[in-house]
Design a protein around this motif. Structure first.
Motif, PDB file in Angstrom:
ATOM      1  N   PRO A  46       2.694  57.547 -80.450  1.00 19.74           N
ATOM      2  CA  PRO A  46       2.763  58.543 -79.011  1.00 19.74           C
ATOM      3  C   PRO A  46       1.196  58.012 -78.353  1.00 19.74           C
ATOM      4  O   PRO A  46       0.203  58.311 -79.285  1.00 19.74           O
ATOM      5  N   ALA A  93      -1.545  62.329 -73.599  1.00 21.12           N
ATOM      6  CA  ALA A  93      -0.130  62.458 -72.654  1.00 21.12           C
ATOM      7  C   ALA A  93      -0.083  63.813 -72.564  1.00 21.12           C
ATOM      8  O   ALA A  93      -0.562  64.697 -73.245  1.00 21.12           O
ATOM      9  N   ASP A  94       0.665  64.153 -71.503  1.00 21.14           N
ATOM     10  CA  ASP A  94       1.330  65.677 -71.552  1.00 21.14           C
ATOM     11  C   ASP A  94       2.340  65.947 -72.176  1.00 21.14           C
ATOM     12  O   ASP A  94       2.599  65.363 -73.298  1.00 21.14           O
ATOM     13  N   ARG A 147       5.212  66.998 -72.641  1.00 20.79           N
ATOM     14  CA  ARG A 147       6.720  66.629 -72.778  1.00 20.79           C
ATOM     15  C   ARG A 147       6.530  65.208 -73.257  1.00 20.79           C
ATOM     16  O   ARG A 147       7.347  64.697 -74.208  1.00 20.79           O
ATOM     17  N   THR A 148       5.631  64.380 -72.738  1.00 19.72           N
ATOM     18  CA  THR A 148       5.719  62.927 -73.333  1.00 19.72           C
ATOM     19  C   THR A 148       4.963  62.906 -74.535  1.00 19.72           C
ATOM     20  O   THR A 148       5.622  62.025 -75.324  1.00 19.72           O
ATOM     21  N   GLU A 195       8.128  63.928 -76.893  1.00 20.57           N
ATOM     22  CA  GLU A 195       9.103  62.908 -76.781  1.00 20.57           C
ATOM     23  C   GLU A 195       8.769  61.609 -77.338  1.00 20.57           C
ATOM     24  O   GLU A 195       9.432  61.059 -78.030  1.00 20.57           O
ATOM     25  N   GLY A 196       7.510  61.286 -77.393  1.00 21.48           N
ATOM     26  CA  GLY A 196       6.809  60.124 -78.124  1.00 21.48           C
ATOM     27  C   GLY A 196       6.771  60.398 -79.548  1.00 21.48           C
ATOM     28  O   GLY A 196       7.275  59.506 -80.212  1.00 21.48           O
TER      29      GLY A 196
END
Length: 170
Positions: free
Chosen positions: A8, A12-13, A15-16, A19-20
């Motif tokens: 990941p 990242a934010d 959510r990213t 989900e990563g």
């Protein structure tokens, strides 16, 4: 054994990032199973446990189904493997159980999970309710729980794979 997992993004934010990490752990379990025969994938960890790599994949197919279909989307999706009569059926492999079927079921549930999650914000509450608590659950909680679930079972997968052919790695 080589891994083709994507780490990941570190910047990242939320959510990213969630989900990563979820995708990373999904890919990890797939990697632990790569290159083995049906017979090897059915080898139990250590007596008396029936835990096997194929059983873990079947378990995760049902876990994905439960959280992203039944709870998040509120679908009436019966379990794939377990039942009230045999709550650990996913680990009780028979001669007719194959990797091809287990993997296909797992991947189908992952694809459905991705589609269902895309319709919700992290703070949105599920349409269905937890069968354990009766509560609606946020997508953030479901993603976090799924990361935990995969991480725990990937530890099991590490040990089972090493027992089968000596392969180790992250």
């Amino acid at each position: 054994m080589t891994t083709e997992r994507r780490s990941p993004a570190v910047d990242a934010d939320e959510r990213t990032m969630l989900e990563g990490w979820l995708e990373f752990h999904r890919q990890t379990l797939a990697t632990k199973c790569a290159g083995l025969t049906d017979a090897q994938l059915a080898i139990a960890s250590v007596a008396p446990s029936p835990l096997s790599l194929m059983g873990l994949v079947r378990h995760m197919a049902d876990v994905e189904r439960s959280w992203y279909r039944r709870v998040l989307a509120g679908e009436a999706a019966p379990p794939l493997y377990w039942s009230d009569e045999d709550p650990d059926r996913e680990f009780h492999l028979g001669e007719g159980d194959t990797w091809q079927e287990a993997y296909a079921s797992w991947q189908a549930e992952i694809e459905t999970a991705r589609r269902n999650a895309a319709d919700f914000g992290l703070d949105d509450l599920s349409k269905g309710r937890s069968r354990h608590t009766g509560e609606q659950i946020s997508l953030r909680w479901i993603h976090t729980h799924m990361i935990e679930e995969y991480a725990r079972h990937n530890g099991h997968a590490d040990l089972i794979r090493e027992r089968i052919d000596g392969a180790t790695g992250d």
